[in-house]
Motif scaffolding. Structure first.
Motif, PDB file in Angstrom:
ATOM      1  N   VAL A  18       0.845  -1.200   0.000  1.00 55.55           N
ATOM      2  CA  VAL A  18       0.000   0.000   0.000  1.00 55.55           C
ATOM      3  C   VAL A  18       0.881   1.250   0.000  1.00 55.55           C
ATOM      4  O   VAL A  18       0.651   2.199  -0.756  1.00 55.55           O
ATOM      5  CB  VAL A  18      -0.947   0.001   1.221  1.00 55.55           C
ATOM      6  N   PHE A  19       1.912   1.241   0.841  1.00 57.09           N
ATOM      7  CA  PHE A  19       2.829   2.380   0.929  1.00 57.09           C
ATOM      8  C   PHE A  19       3.562   2.593  -0.388  1.00 57.09           C
ATOM      9  O   PHE A  19       3.696   3.718  -0.879  1.00 57.09           O
ATOM     10  CB  PHE A  19       3.819   2.135   2.062  1.00 57.09           C
ATOM     11  N   LYS A  20       4.024   1.502  -1.012  1.00 61.39           N
ATOM     12  CA  LYS A  20       4.764   1.610  -2.278  1.00 61.39           C
ATOM     13  C   LYS A  20       3.873   2.146  -3.404  1.00 61.39           C
ATOM     14  O   LYS A  20       4.341   2.885  -4.275  1.00 61.39           O
ATOM     15  CB  LYS A  20       5.352   0.255  -2.656  1.00 61.39           C
ATOM     16  N   VAL A  21       2.601   1.752  -3.399  1.00 58.89           N
ATOM     17  CA  VAL A  21       1.665   2.295  -4.388  1.00 58.89           C
ATOM     18  C   VAL A  21       1.575   3.809  -4.233  1.00 58.89           C
ATOM     19  O   VAL A  21       1.619   4.561  -5.214  1.00 58.89           O
ATOM     20  CB  VAL A  21       0.271   1.649  -4.243  1.00 58.89           C
ATOM     21  N   CYS A  22       1.462   4.261  -2.995  1.00 57.00           N
ATOM     22  CA  CYS A  22       1.363   5.704  -2.729  1.00 57.00           C
ATOM     23  C   CYS A  22       2.629   6.448  -3.144  1.00 57.00           C
ATOM     24  O   CYS A  22       2.563   7.544  -3.724  1.00 57.00           O
ATOM     25  CB  CYS A  22       1.073   5.938  -1.245  1.00 57.00           C
ATOM     26  N   LEU A  23       3.787   5.857  -2.874  1.00 55.98           N
ATOM     27  CA  LEU A  23       5.048   6.484  -3.294  1.00 55.98           C
ATOM     28  C   LEU A  23       5.117   6.583  -4.808  1.00 55.98           C
ATOM     29  O   LEU A  23       5.586   7.590  -5.361  1.00 55.98           O
ATOM     30  CB  LEU A  23       6.233   5.675  -2.756  1.00 55.98           C
ATOM     31  N   GLY A  24       4.655   5.528  -5.507  1.00 60.61           N
ATOM     32  CA  GLY A  24       4.655   5.545  -6.963  1.00 60.61           C
ATOM     33  C   GLY A  24       3.751   6.621  -7.523  1.00 60.61           C
ATOM     34  O   GLY A  24       4.099   7.314  -8.491  1.00 60.61           O
ATOM     35  N   LEU A  25       2.575   6.782  -6.923  1.00 57.83           N
ATOM     36  CA  LEU A  25       1.641   7.825  -7.365  1.00 57.83           C
ATOM     37  C   LEU A  25       2.220   9.213  -7.110  1.00 57.83           C
ATOM     38  O   LEU A  25       2.053  10.140  -7.915  1.00 57.83           O
ATOM     39  CB  LEU A  25       0.303   7.673  -6.639  1.00 57.83           C
ATOM     40  N   LYS A  26       2.917   9.340  -5.993  1.00 55.50           N
ATOM     41  CA  LYS A  26       3.539  10.623  -5.641  1.00 55.50           C
ATOM     42  C   LYS A  26       4.600  10.997  -6.669  1.00 55.50           C
ATOM     43  O   LYS A  26       4.696  12.162  -7.086  1.00 55.50           O
ATOM     44  CB  LYS A  26       4.153  10.513  -4.250  1.00 55.50           C
ATOM     45  N   GLU A  27       5.362  10.008  -7.109  1.00 54.88           N
ATOM     46  CA  GLU A  27       6.421  10.245  -8.092  1.00 54.88           C
ATOM     47  C   GLU A  27       5.852  10.643  -9.455  1.00 54.88           C
ATOM     48  O   GLU A  27       6.443  11.465 -10.167  1.00 54.88           O
ATOM     49  CB  GLU A  27       7.287   8.995  -8.241  1.00 54.88           C
ATOM     50  N   THR A  28       4.701  10.048  -9.807  1.00 50.41           N
ATOM     51  CA  THR A  28       4.099  10.338 -11.113  1.00 50.41           C
ATOM     52  C   THR A  28       3.232  11.598 -11.107  1.00 50.41           C
ATOM     53  O   THR A  28       2.750  12.029 -12.155  1.00 50.41           O
ATOM     54  CB  THR A  28       3.246   9.147 -11.596  1.00 50.41           C
ATOM     55  N   GLY A  29       3.008  12.153  -9.928  1.00 54.82           N
ATOM     56  CA  GLY A  29       2.257  13.402  -9.833  1.00 54.82           C
ATOM     57  C   GLY A  29       0.753  13.246  -9.826  1.00 54.82           C
ATOM     58  O   GLY A  29       0.025  14.230 -10.006  1.00 54.82           O
ATOM     59  N   ILE A  30       0.265  12.016  -9.607  1.00 54.19           N
ATOM     60  CA  ILE A  30      -1.183  11.793  -9.516  1.00 54.19           C
ATOM     61  C   ILE A  30      -1.675  12.305  -8.163  1.00 54.19           C
ATOM     62  O   ILE A  30      -1.185  11.862  -7.115  1.00 54.19           O
ATOM     63  CB  ILE A  30      -1.531  10.298  -9.666  1.00 54.19           C
ATOM     64  N   PRO A  31      -2.640  13.224  -8.135  1.00 51.01           N
ATOM     65  CA  PRO A  31      -3.145  13.721  -6.842  1.00 51.01           C
ATOM     66  C   PRO A  31      -3.931  12.635  -6.108  1.00 51.01           C
ATOM     67  O   PRO A  31      -4.885  12.070  -6.653  1.00 51.01           O
ATOM     68  CB  PRO A  31      -4.044  14.894  -7.235  1.00 51.01           C
ATOM     69  N   PHE A  32      -3.522  12.333  -4.884  1.00 51.25           N
ATOM     70  CA  PHE A  32      -4.167  11.271  -4.117  1.00 51.25           C
ATOM     71  C   PHE A  32      -4.066  11.572  -2.631  1.00 51.25           C
ATOM     72  O   PHE A  32      -3.285  12.428  -2.179  1.00 51.25           O
ATOM     73  CB  PHE A  32      -3.489   9.917  -4.402  1.00 51.25           C
ATOM     74  N   LYS A  33      -4.845  10.799  -1.889  1.00 53.32           N
ATOM     75  CA  LYS A  33      -4.734  10.807  -0.431  1.00 53.32           C
ATOM     76  C   LYS A  33      -4.999   9.391   0.045  1.00 53.32           C
ATOM     77  O   LYS A  33      -5.876   8.704  -0.489  1.00 53.32           O
ATOM     78  CB  LYS A  33      -5.751  11.768   0.200  1.00 53.32           C
ATOM     79  N   LEU A  34      -4.237   8.933   1.018  1.00 51.99           N
ATOM     80  CA  LEU A  34      -4.431   7.611   1.603  1.00 51.99           C
ATOM     81  C   LEU A  34      -5.073   7.752   2.973  1.00 51.99           C
ATOM     82  O   LEU A  34      -4.579   8.487   3.827  1.00 51.99           O
ATOM     83  CB  LEU A  34      -3.099   6.878   1.750  1.00 51.99           C
ATOM     84  N   ILE A  35      -6.198   7.058   3.159  1.00 50.38           N
ATOM     85  CA  ILE A  35      -6.802   6.967   4.490  1.00 50.38           C
ATOM     86  C   ILE A  35      -6.556   5.547   4.990  1.00 50.38           C
ATOM     87  O   ILE A  35      -7.028   4.568   4.407  1.00 50.38           O
ATOM     88  CB  ILE A  35      -8.308   7.279   4.469  1.00 50.38           C
ATOM     89  N   LEU A  36      -5.791   5.460   6.052  1.00 50.45           N
ATOM     90  CA  LEU A  36      -5.366   4.179   6.620  1.00 50.45           C
ATOM     91  C   LEU A  36      -6.129   3.938   7.916  1.00 50.45           C
ATOM     92  O   LEU A  36      -6.253   4.834   8.747  1.00 50.45           O
ATOM     93  CB  LEU A  36      -3.862   4.244   6.890  1.00 50.45           C
TER      94      LEU A  36
END
Length: 362
Positions: A196-214
């Motif tokens: 889950v964390f790696k997916v978020c890091l990947g999205l952050k690198e590609t510039g996709i706006p997201f938020k993770l609620i854990l």
């Protein structure tokens, strides 16, 4: 007066099997007397204390069952077989039911002994009584079980989809430019916390706006430290809710667009959280394990067979949904339609199971 014996792990801790077992006990006890034999080790952390408490409870539970059977106080027995070394205790429970000719219902809630054939389950199938009924969560589970242990005389399918009530379509969350991702479990590496964390890091690198609620409690100190790491590295792009239940859980599902579930937990069978997310019209991006490939499809999300490529596949899917918001909106609608049908069918199967347990009372 005879009782229905329910054997297995009751809360605490709270996980799918324990929650479902307690719910069944509450429902049956409103109609007939129930004997609860609790085998819970009281913790998710597998240390010496965990194994001691579990062994003690399994042994005392076996004594309680045998004495109750001897006194003719039990009408039938319901039990999810243990997926680990506790399988040998499960075998003794099965033999006790056979000796006293008591109807037995084995509710399979683990794929551990289905993926890899085990000696205790082989003996259970070989030595079970004629009045034993096997309960499976999905057709895939039954098929793979019978491939390992042979064809069964009596079995039924009873999906966990029966535990949810889908929201009205008018309450579906609207989409925005920022995609809200959610992950809820007893947080740990087996449940896919690192992925889950790696997916978020990947999205952050590609510039996709997201938020993770854990959401959910960490299962041990190592997982707790990792959650803190996620919060620090993602900053404002992460919100950690901790343990959620009741209204807080509903708020969690109402707030997200996509549910991430890259579990590789060895006992994973049919997680309740997938159906809970679907009941809010939330599609799932999951790794294939247990019944998930039967429960997640093009109507309600994505399931990836190769868990090693989950992170890259999930990033690609989320990126596509970000660029095609109408596809995400349609996926939410079809997710809700799909779980609405599954829930109705599953509730009928569950009612049939309850009737079977109650009919042996008379």
């Amino acid at each position: 007066m005879k009782k229905i014996a329910l054997i297995g792990p009751f809360p605490p801790p709270v996980h799918g099997m324990a929650k479902n077992l307690k719910l069944l006990a509450d429902q049956l006890s409103a109609i007939r007397p129930v004997l609860q034999i609790d085998t819970s080790p009281m913790s998710l952390e597998r240390n010496a204390r965990y194994h001691f408490i579990k062994f003690k409870k399994l042994t005392l539970g076996l004594y309680l069952l045998i004495t109750s059977l001897f006194r003719n106080k039990i009408s039938c027995v319901y039990m999810p077989p243990d997926g680990g070394l506790g399988g040998y205790h499960s075998l003794l429970y099965v033999l006790a039911c056979k000796i006293f000719k008591t109807p037995l219902y084995l509710h399979h809630r683990s794929f551990a002994y289905i993926k890899s054939k085990t000696f205790p389950m082989s003996l259970i199938v070989k030595l079970q009584g004629d009045n034993t009924t096997h309960i499976f969560l999905c057709h895939k589970m039954k098929k793979e079980f019978e491939l390992q242990y042979g064809l069964l005389k009596k079995s039924i399918i009873c999906s966990n989809a029966q535990y949810v009530t889908p929201i009205d379509s008018t309450a579906l969350k609207s989409t925005s430019n920022e995609i809200i991702l959610g992950h809820l479990s007893n947080l740990g590496f087996g449940k896919g916390l690192a992925q889950v964390f790696k997916v978020c890091l990947g999205l952050k690198e590609t510039g996709i706006p997201f938020k993770l609620i854990l959401a959910g409690p960490p299962e041990n100190a190592e997982a707790s430290a990792y959650v803190k790491k996620i919060i620090v590295e993602l900053g404002t792009a992460c919100e950690y809710l901790g343990k959620v239940d009741g209204i807080m859980k509903k708020t969690f599902y109402s707030s997200i667009d996509i549910f991430l579930f890259p579990s590789n937990y060895k006992n994973e069978a049919q997680p309740n959280v997938l159906f809970e997310a679907h009941a809010f019209g939330i599609p799932t991006i999951a790794a294939e394990i247990g019944c998930i490939s039967e429960d997640v499809n093009i109507c309600n999300g994505f399931v990836f067979k190769n868990q090693q490529e989950y992170v890259s596949d999930a990033i690609s899917s989320i990126t596509e949904l970000h660029h095609k918001p109408e596809k995400l909106r349609n996926l939410k609608r079809t997710t809700l339609d799909s779980i609405s049908r599954s829930s109705i069918d599953s509730k009928e199967s569950y009612k049939h199971l309850q009737n079977l347990l109650l009919q042996d009372y008379f």
